[in-house]
Design an enzyme around this catalytic site. Sequence first.
Site, PDB file in Angstrom:
ATOM      1  N   TYR A  52      60.622  15.965  14.511  1.00 26.51           N
ATOM      2  CA  TYR A  52      60.796  16.616  13.032  1.00 26.51           C
ATOM      3  C   TYR A  52      61.968  16.395  12.403  1.00 26.51           C
ATOM      4  O   TYR A  52      63.230  16.596  13.049  1.00 26.51           O
ATOM      5  CB  TYR A  52      60.764  18.287  13.305  1.00 26.51           C
ATOM      6  CG  TYR A  52      59.227  18.642  12.799  1.00 26.51           C
ATOM      7  CD1 TYR A  52      59.095  18.728  11.337  1.00 26.51           C
ATOM      8  CD2 TYR A  52      58.478  19.179  13.419  1.00 26.51           C
ATOM      9  CE1 TYR A  52      58.076  19.207  10.776  1.00 26.51           C
ATOM     10  CE2 TYR A  52      57.017  19.784  12.821  1.00 26.51           C
ATOM     11  CZ  TYR A  52      57.033  19.480  11.642  1.00 26.51           C
ATOM     12  OH  TYR A  52      55.704  20.240  10.810  1.00 26.51           O
ATOM     13  N   GLU A  54      63.084  17.624   8.879  1.00 30.94           N
ATOM     14  CA  GLU A  54      62.993  18.169   7.672  1.00 30.94           C
ATOM     15  C   GLU A  54      64.179  18.121   6.771  1.00 30.94           C
ATOM     16  O   GLU A  54      65.176  18.236   7.522  1.00 30.94           O
ATOM     17  CB  GLU A  54      62.414  19.554   7.633  1.00 30.94           C
ATOM     18  CG  GLU A  54      60.859  19.807   7.472  1.00 30.94           C
ATOM     19  CD  GLU A  54      60.417  21.214   7.758  1.00 30.94           C
ATOM     20  OE1 GLU A  54      61.531  22.192   7.520  1.00 30.94           O
ATOM     21  OE2 GLU A  54      59.193  21.561   7.511  1.00 30.94           O
ATOM     22  N   ASP A 198      53.612   3.214 -11.681  1.00 27.74           N
ATOM     23  CA  ASP A 198      52.946   3.082 -10.411  1.00 27.74           C
ATOM     24  C   ASP A 198      52.543   1.703  -9.932  1.00 27.74           C
ATOM     25  O   ASP A 198      51.663   1.314 -10.397  1.00 27.74           O
ATOM     26  CB  ASP A 198      51.733   4.087 -10.474  1.00 27.74           C
ATOM     27  CG  ASP A 198      50.892   4.301  -9.154  1.00 27.74           C
ATOM     28  OD1 ASP A 198      51.162   3.653  -7.970  1.00 27.74           O
ATOM     29  OD2 ASP A 198      50.053   5.017  -9.107  1.00 27.74           O
ATOM     30  N   THR A 224      52.754   2.830  -3.223  1.00 32.65           N
ATOM     31  CA  THR A 224      52.312   2.907  -1.483  1.00 32.65           C
ATOM     32  C   THR A 224      53.098   1.874  -0.875  1.00 32.65           C
ATOM     33  O   THR A 224      53.674   0.852  -1.260  1.00 32.65           O
ATOM     34  CB  THR A 224      50.856   2.606  -1.474  1.00 32.65           C
ATOM     35  OG1 THR A 224      50.511   1.389  -1.703  1.00 32.65           O
ATOM     36  CG2 THR A 224      49.807   3.715  -2.300  1.00 32.65           C
ATOM     37  N   LYS A 227      49.869  -1.656   0.717  1.00 39.83           N
ATOM     38  CA  LYS A 227      48.879  -2.729   0.104  1.00 39.83           C
ATOM     39  C   LYS A 227      49.464  -4.093   0.124  1.00 39.83           C
ATOM     40  O   LYS A 227      49.728  -4.290   1.247  1.00 39.83           O
ATOM     41  CB  LYS A 227      48.466  -2.011  -1.224  1.00 39.83           C
ATOM     42  CG  LYS A 227      47.808  -0.551  -1.177  1.00 39.83           C
ATOM     43  CD  LYS A 227      47.348   0.029  -2.358  1.00 39.83           C
ATOM     44  CE  LYS A 227      46.743   1.247  -2.214  1.00 39.83           C
ATOM     45  NZ  LYS A 227      46.402   1.908  -3.650  1.00 39.83           N
ATOM     46  N   ARG A 233      50.668   3.051   6.096  1.00 36.91           N
ATOM     47  CA  ARG A 233      50.193   3.787   5.152  1.00 36.91           C
ATOM     48  C   ARG A 233      51.432   4.718   5.029  1.00 36.91           C
ATOM     49  O   ARG A 233      51.644   5.651   5.716  1.00 36.91           O
ATOM     50  CB  ARG A 233      48.941   4.659   5.715  1.00 36.91           C
ATOM     51  CG  ARG A 233      48.075   3.851   6.216  1.00 36.91           C
ATOM     52  CD  ARG A 233      46.583   4.498   6.056  1.00 36.91           C
ATOM     53  NE  ARG A 233      46.024   4.614   4.844  1.00 36.91           N
ATOM     54  CZ  ARG A 233      45.386   3.456   4.425  1.00 36.91           C
ATOM     55  NH1 ARG A 233      45.488   2.339   4.973  1.00 36.91           N
ATOM     56  NH2 ARG A 233      45.011   3.248   3.050  1.00 36.91           N
TER      57      ARG A 233
HETATM   58  C1  LIG Z   1      46.292   3.358  -3.960  1.00 40.21           C
HETATM   59  C2  LIG Z   1      47.001   3.883  -5.185  1.00 40.21           C
HETATM   60  C3  LIG Z   1      47.492   5.051  -5.022  1.00 40.21           C
HETATM   61  C4  LIG Z   1      47.368   6.096  -3.868  1.00 40.21           C
HETATM   62  O1  LIG Z   1      47.566   5.698  -2.706  1.00 40.21           O
HETATM   63  P1  LIG Z   1      47.371   6.662  -1.330  1.00 40.21           P
HETATM   64  O2  LIG Z   1      48.157   6.217  -0.262  1.00 40.21           O
HETATM   65  O3  LIG Z   1      45.950   6.402  -1.184  1.00 40.21           O
HETATM   66  O4  LIG Z   1      47.468   7.945  -1.763  1.00 40.21           O
HETATM   67  C5  LIG Z   1      48.054   5.635  -6.233  1.00 40.21           C
HETATM   68  N1  LIG Z   1      48.328   4.889  -7.392  1.00 40.21           N
HETATM   69  C6  LIG Z   1      47.681   3.533  -7.272  1.00 40.21           C
HETATM   70  C7  LIG Z   1      47.714   2.758  -8.772  1.00 40.21           C
HETATM   71  C8  LIG Z   1      47.070   3.221  -6.365  1.00 40.21           C
HETATM   72  O5  LIG Z   1      46.284   1.779  -6.357  1.00 40.21           O
END
Ligand SMILES: *Cc1c(COP(=O)(O)O)cnc(C)c1O
Length: 426
Positions: A52, A54, A198, A224, A227, A233
């Site tokens: 943990y 936090e 994002d 993220t 990807k 993840r």
């Molecule tokens: C995949 C994605 C997310 C979310 O990611 P998670 O880890 O699945 O919650 C947010 N924004 C965009 C543009 C994405 O492609």
Amino acid sequence: MKTALEQYDPQIHELIRQEEARESGSIRLIPSENYVSKAVMQASGSCLTNKYAEGYPNKRYYEGQQVTDLIEKTARERAKKLFKADHANVQPYSGSVANLAAYTALINPGDTIMGLSLPHGGHLTHGWKVSVTSRIFNSVQYMVSPDTGRFDYNQIEEAAKKYKPKIIISGATAYPREIDFEAFGQIAQNVGAYHVSDIAHIAGLVVAGIHQSPVPYADIVSTTTHKTLRGPRGGMLLCKAEHADKVDRAVFPGLQGGPHMHTLTAIAVAMAEADTPEFIAYAKQIVKNAKALAEKLLEYGFNLVSGGTDNHLILIDLRNKNVLGKKFAKALDRARIVSNYNTTPLDPAHPANPSGLRIGTPAITTRGMKEPEARQIAGFINKVVENIDNESVIEEVGKEVLLLCSHFPVPEHFIVPNNNNVSSEG
Ligand SMILES: *Cc1c(COP(=O)(O)O)cnc(C)c1O
């Protein structure tokens, strides 16, 4: 010798083994998926899952942080260097939570956010109606231009002037073209909005310098880590120094408790991997592969949204092929090609069974596939669409896919020992 997992839980062990076999024996075209390295996998499966932590380095709520502080500081420094950002928060559990943290750091419930409409390529968390982001905030959407499938920045500015959002969100989950983040930053500035960008999908392309970075033009950048960036993840926030405290407080204690330290540790490893010439070569090859795949699909008469791709993903509009996305995706899956059905802009079909298919090249690139294989895969896809109701042809394609896969192994496995391991361990 049996592994601990095999001994204590043969049922789950067997299921993991089956998933490993599925992943290595199929072509992964889901553009948000990838294969992490063995190093990332090891860090992710380490004792850090037990701790943990936090709070933040030097400001924790539990003792025993001698090592976790060093790991988190390292992860933050690596992220800052890689993205050239003033500040990095590496704690968000996922991209979705990172986005929510970005919004709550900057604005209040009831304020207006403006993001890309989901059927036009936006993410759920950009204010789509079924997402909590549209219940907490007043959510309005911008679209791609119906003629081109691309952003028309003048139209987006007009929408911004009309709705006066407090946050404009740039970035997408199904947009095959380069995004002009500088233009989004300018629009936000013109209407007095914050700019949250994002880059969940394209972060790997951004750090490799082959896609414009939003870092200079956005108040907060969200991503993220799993990807194109090819980490475990998780999620991450990058921001200017002036927003650092607000961002940190929005993540913890605003939205989360203890960070997933094993993930955070694996993020640190992935950031080191991304800071190499090999990673830049991988990112460049992703785009080359996507372009080769797109060109061949066009030759086969597929319609591609926006006419092609600049990045890692391709959105096929299947209306001229007389098959809906779900049926096609399922047939491809039986042929060992894994994709996802997707809405397309102006899709007349129901979102639950849309007319589009979304594919991408990060995972095949990680396996070492290049343009010839990308073209070969286009051929497989075409063969399946032309024989959509012919199960024996689909099965034949599956065999060809398996053969291709056997030449491009996935990163070394954990549970199924490869041949080297078998001989060395007896
Ligand atoms: C995949 C994605 C997310 C979310 O990611 P998670 O880890 O699945 O919650 C947010 N924004 C965009 C543009 C994405 O492609």
